[in-house]
Design a protein around this motif. Structure first.
Motif, PDB file in Angstrom:
ATOM      1  N   ARG B 153     -17.130 -45.553  19.429  1.00 42.74           N
ATOM      2  CA  ARG B 153     -16.957 -46.868  18.798  1.00 42.74           C
ATOM      3  C   ARG B 153     -15.472 -47.194  18.662  1.00 42.74           C
ATOM      4  NH1 ARG B 153     -20.098 -49.603  15.433  1.00 42.74           N
ATOM      5  NH2 ARG B 153     -21.452 -49.340  17.228  1.00 42.74           N
ATOM      6  N   ALA B 154     -14.680 -46.217  18.216  1.00 46.36           N
ATOM      7  CA  ALA B 154     -13.233 -46.449  18.059  1.00 46.36           C
ATOM      8  C   ALA B 154     -12.607 -46.803  19.412  1.00 46.36           C
ATOM      9  CB  ALA B 154     -12.565 -45.217  17.453  1.00 46.36           C
ATOM     10  N   LEU B 155     -12.961 -46.041  20.446  1.00 45.81           N
ATOM     11  CA  LEU B 155     -12.419 -46.310  21.789  1.00 45.81           C
ATOM     12  C   LEU B 155     -12.822 -47.717  22.246  1.00 45.81           C
ATOM     13  CD1 LEU B 155     -13.139 -42.848  23.502  1.00 45.81           C
ATOM     14  CD2 LEU B 155     -10.899 -43.736  22.817  1.00 45.81           C
ATOM     15  N   ALA B 156     -14.089 -48.069  22.010  1.00 49.35           N
ATOM     16  CA  ALA B 156     -14.576 -49.387  22.429  1.00 49.35           C
ATOM     17  C   ALA B 156     -13.851 -50.514  21.691  1.00 49.35           C
ATOM     18  CB  ALA B 156     -16.082 -49.490  22.194  1.00 49.35           C
ATOM     19  N   MET B 157     -13.370 -50.209  20.482  1.00 45.45           N
ATOM     20  CA  MET B 157     -12.642 -51.214  19.699  1.00 45.45           C
ATOM     21  C   MET B 157     -11.158 -51.266  20.074  1.00 45.45           C
ATOM     22  SD  MET B 157     -14.875 -52.560  17.493  1.00 45.45           S
ATOM     23  CE  MET B 157     -14.034 -53.147  16.018  1.00 45.45           C
ATOM     24  N   GLY B 158     -10.762 -50.462  21.050  1.00 44.52           N
ATOM     25  CA  GLY B 158      -9.370 -50.501  21.503  1.00 44.52           C
ATOM     26  C   GLY B 158      -8.454 -49.540  20.770  1.00 44.52           C
ATOM     27  N   ILE B 159      -9.020 -48.655  19.958  1.00 46.78           N
ATOM     28  CA  ILE B 159      -8.211 -47.658  19.244  1.00 46.78           C
ATOM     29  C   ILE B 159      -8.025 -46.456  20.169  1.00 46.78           C
ATOM     30  CG2 ILE B 159      -8.203 -46.049  17.283  1.00 46.78           C
ATOM     31  CD1 ILE B 159      -9.965 -48.262  15.827  1.00 46.78           C
ATOM     32  N   ARG B 160      -6.805 -45.963  20.251  1.00 53.31           N
ATOM     33  CA  ARG B 160      -6.510 -44.777  21.069  1.00 53.31           C
ATOM     34  C   ARG B 160      -6.120 -43.648  20.122  1.00 53.31           C
ATOM     35  NH1 ARG B 160      -9.209 -46.715  23.735  1.00 53.31           N
ATOM     36  NH2 ARG B 160      -8.951 -48.162  25.461  1.00 53.31           N
ATOM     37  N   PRO B 161      -7.086 -42.875  19.648  1.00 50.69           N
ATOM     38  CA  PRO B 161      -6.776 -41.902  18.587  1.00 50.69           C
ATOM     39  C   PRO B 161      -5.854 -40.785  19.072  1.00 50.69           C
ATOM     40  CG  PRO B 161      -9.037 -41.632  19.356  1.00 50.69           C
ATOM     41  CD  PRO B 161      -8.504 -42.866  20.018  1.00 50.69           C
ATOM     42  N   THR B 162      -4.973 -40.354  18.169  1.00 52.95           N
ATOM     43  CA  THR B 162      -4.035 -39.263  18.487  1.00 52.95           C
ATOM     44  C   THR B 162      -4.561 -37.925  17.975  1.00 52.95           C
ATOM     45  OG1 THR B 162      -2.870 -39.607  16.401  1.00 52.95           O
ATOM     46  CG2 THR B 162      -2.043 -40.805  18.345  1.00 52.95           C
ATOM     47  N   HIS B 163      -5.563 -37.963  17.091  1.00 56.75           N
ATOM     48  CA  HIS B 163      -6.062 -36.717  16.494  1.00 56.75           C
ATOM     49  C   HIS B 163      -7.396 -36.969  15.801  1.00 56.75           C
ATOM     50  CE1 HIS B 163      -4.012 -38.769  13.189  1.00 56.75           C
ATOM     51  NE2 HIS B 163      -4.619 -37.989  12.318  1.00 56.75           N
ATOM     52  N   LEU B 164      -8.042 -35.887  15.442  1.00 57.59           N
ATOM     53  CA  LEU B 164      -9.269 -35.945  14.640  1.00 57.59           C
ATOM     54  C   LEU B 164      -9.023 -35.176  13.351  1.00 57.59           C
ATOM     55  CD1 LEU B 164     -11.952 -35.040  17.366  1.00 57.59           C
ATOM     56  CD2 LEU B 164     -11.243 -37.332  16.617  1.00 57.59           C
ATOM     57  N   ASP B 165      -9.521 -35.722  12.246  1.00 58.60           N
ATOM     58  CA  ASP B 165      -9.599 -34.895  11.043  1.00 58.60           C
ATOM     59  C   ASP B 165     -10.909 -35.208  10.332  1.00 58.60           C
ATOM     60  OD1 ASP B 165      -8.804 -37.284   9.875  1.00 58.60           O
ATOM     61  OD2 ASP B 165      -6.798 -36.570   9.383  1.00 58.60           O
ATOM     62  N   THR B 166     -11.056 -34.767   9.114  1.00 57.87           N
ATOM     63  CA  THR B 166     -12.399 -34.707   8.548  1.00 57.87           C
ATOM     64  C   THR B 166     -12.431 -35.226   7.126  1.00 57.87           C
ATOM     65  OG1 THR B 166     -14.067 -33.118   7.771  1.00 57.87           O
ATOM     66  CG2 THR B 166     -11.901 -32.209   8.276  1.00 57.87           C
ATOM     67  N   HIS B 167     -13.218 -36.276   6.919  1.00 56.67           N
ATOM     68  CA  HIS B 167     -13.328 -36.892   5.591  1.00 56.67           C
ATOM     69  C   HIS B 167     -14.003 -35.933   4.617  1.00 56.67           C
ATOM     70  CE1 HIS B 167     -13.522 -39.975   2.614  1.00 56.67           C
ATOM     71  NE2 HIS B 167     -14.820 -40.168   2.694  1.00 56.67           N
ATOM     72  N   MET B 168     -13.331 -35.663   3.523  1.00 55.89           N
ATOM     73  CA  MET B 168     -13.825 -34.763   2.472  1.00 55.89           C
ATOM     74  C   MET B 168     -14.111 -33.343   3.011  1.00 55.89           C
ATOM     75  SD  MET B 168     -16.222 -37.564   0.453  1.00 55.89           S
ATOM     76  CE  MET B 168     -16.789 -36.514  -0.877  1.00 55.89           C
ATOM     77  N   GLY B 169     -13.484 -33.021   4.129  1.00 54.68           N
ATOM     78  CA  GLY B 169     -13.600 -31.656   4.657  1.00 54.68           C
ATOM     79  C   GLY B 169     -14.983 -31.274   5.143  1.00 54.68           C
ATOM     80  N   SER B 170     -15.844 -32.280   5.392  1.00 52.28           N
ATOM     81  CA  SER B 170     -17.231 -31.909   5.722  1.00 52.28           C
ATOM     82  C   SER B 170     -17.339 -31.186   7.062  1.00 52.28           C
ATOM     83  CB  SER B 170     -18.154 -33.133   5.677  1.00 52.28           C
ATOM     84  OG  SER B 170     -17.632 -34.165   6.474  1.00 52.28           O
ATOM     85  N   ALA B 171     -16.361 -31.383   7.962  1.00 55.99           N
ATOM     86  CA  ALA B 171     -16.409 -30.661   9.247  1.00 55.99           C
ATOM     87  C   ALA B 171     -16.225 -29.161   9.037  1.00 55.99           C
ATOM     88  CB  ALA B 171     -15.329 -31.183  10.188  1.00 55.99           C
TER      89      ALA B 171
END
Lengths: 308, 308
Positions: B153-171
């Motif tokens: 979804r982010a890519l489709a919206m034109g966002i080019r993410p530089t990294h991934l992290d995790t909301h509230m550490g759930s990952a």
């Protein structure tokens, strides 16, 4: 046998008479008012889209500046409205059935699982921005799924809706969607906002039964109303109000940072517009004009009783 | 045949030497800094949950008060952030992969179709409120679907993410979810926020390859920090910063009506908290302490190059 036939004929006669009476009685009479009463619902749309919208609408409901309001169930602030509904069980809240998500930077999707309603969603996974997109793209069986999902979600959240109406009029955008809207309303025994349209191009009358209620006149501000003439527009509507069932639809909010961001680049129905609506419905002049014109303020809950 | 064997052995030797070099070199060296450099990312979490959060975070990114930020893709303000990303292509934005929707009156659901990820959703159709609910209820194959949907979804919206992290550490809440998080990061060639945990209870090291980057130290305010000691807390963290890769995580917002409503009844990470974070990262004292302590500010984009 003869008596059974007579009894059956008598039953049909009584039924016909009751149907005819129901059809000929005005809504005012059905509610116990004189036939020529001027009934008015003042209605706030769009609850649950923004905190600013909710806060202004709750305040207007609490002080009686509006008599009713309706909720956009896919809006992200649904829980805030559900909390209000639970603590204000007398608040007259309906569901503003939504097939559109019209703002530029702030969107919502379907309540139904996305892969069950693909025709309702744009490429960003949100409901279509415009009613025209809805009329062109949606499948009515998917509209039915989404309408049911919105109603069931509201019920599950503890909201007891008094009526259904339609965000941006999309329920009236095709005869097929209108048929779904009326069918669902009948199933849930809820009155709907459906205005009389000359010539009945959508074949609405064929869908209705004898209990259904039509609104005779709907007043809503439009972009041709100048900001400086806002109060005058509503005062004129009240002063010229006719006999029958009338609804004034307003959109309430505070012209703050949140609502300005939701409605960015969209002055029509924008945040300043909503602040003006709030200021006008809260004004003493409007209250006095309603009294002076012997207008009876009613609620959708009153009409709900007529469709049971 | 002999030459082919020698060539193969030579290839293996060179590969082993390069792997060993990659593993023994510090992140600082891999980035071209001295081995004992103190690297720091100042990172704003939670973009796209509220306009107030976005406005404060954009301002902090624009003036360099934070070097990076990450986006909650199911947040209703995603389009606002995507617009910012498009007009600020150098902004260092990652995805704050979310499996939780923690606020009381304001919720978001999955990006993936609901019927494909039922274990991720509570009875209100929103993502679980707490990380504990996630650890207890979710199926890792549904987490994988949702993570992919958020990234796509982010890519489709034109966002080019530089990294991934995790909301509230759930990952990081179960070894199974962590394995999905690392697998997806490898697939998209994105660095992840994954801190070193003594004893490696989640068996993280077994999932990583030689290119992966671990953060040596994460600083984040916690409820034991008194409001009056807020700046002191961050200044202490900067003054005591050690050699290696450090991240300070902040949550930025304005203490206004919108954010107060989002975070109602939730002083921890609430609107006043976020205003304090904004004020502190914007302060000259923090900027001066970073300079005085010879700390090198870096971006996730720098680390992204290391994992290609």
């Amino acid at each position: 046998m003869f008596f059974r036939r007579v009894a059956f004929l008598l039953f049909i006669l009584i039924l016909s008479a009751r149907l005819a009476a129901a059809q000929t009685k005005t809504v005012a009479e059905r509610l116990g008012y004189p036939a020529d009463a001027k009934l008015l619902i003042i209605h706030a749309d769009d609850l649950a889209i923004a905190h600013s919208e909710d806060a202004a609408s709750f305040e207007a409901l609490d002080k009686g500046a509006v008599t009713s309001a309706s909720i956009i169930v896919p809006g992200p602030w649904l829980t805030e409205v559900a909390d209000y509904a639970k603590t204000h069980p007398d608040a007259d809240l309906g569901l503003h059935l939504a097939l559109t998500s019209e703002w530029k930077t702030f969107r919502w999707g379907s309540v139904e699982s996305k892969d069950k309603v693909p025709s309702l969603l744009d490429s960003a996974g949100a409901l279509w921005p415009l009613t025209e997109n809805v009329a062109k793209n949606v499948k009515s069986q998917e509209v039915e799924k989404e309408y049911r999902a919105q109603i069931e979600r509201a019920l599950a959240m503890g909201i007891r809706p008094t009526h259904l109406d339609t965000h941006m009029g999309s329920a009236l955008s095709t005869p097929e969607i209108l048929a779904v809207y009326v069918k669902i309303a009948h199933e849930y025994h809820l009155p709907i906002l459906a205005p009389r349209i000359p010539g009945d191009p959508l074949k609405l009358s064929a869908l209705l039964n004898e209990k259904d209620v039509l609104v005779d006149s709907v007043t809503i501000a439009n972009p041709s109303v100048q900001a400086g003439k806002w109060k005058e527009f509503y005062l004129d509507a009240v002063k010229n109000m006719k006999t029958g069932l009338n609804e004034i639809i307003v959109h309430l909010g505070h012209d703050d940072a949140e609502l300005q961001a939701v409605m960015v680049d969209h002055p029509d129905y924008g945040s300043a517009w909503r602040q003006r609506d709030f200021d006008v419905v809260s004004s003493l002049e409007v209250k006095k004009a309603i009294q002076d014109n012997h207008i009876v303020l009613i609620h959708w809950r009153d009409l709900q009783k007529l469709v049971q």
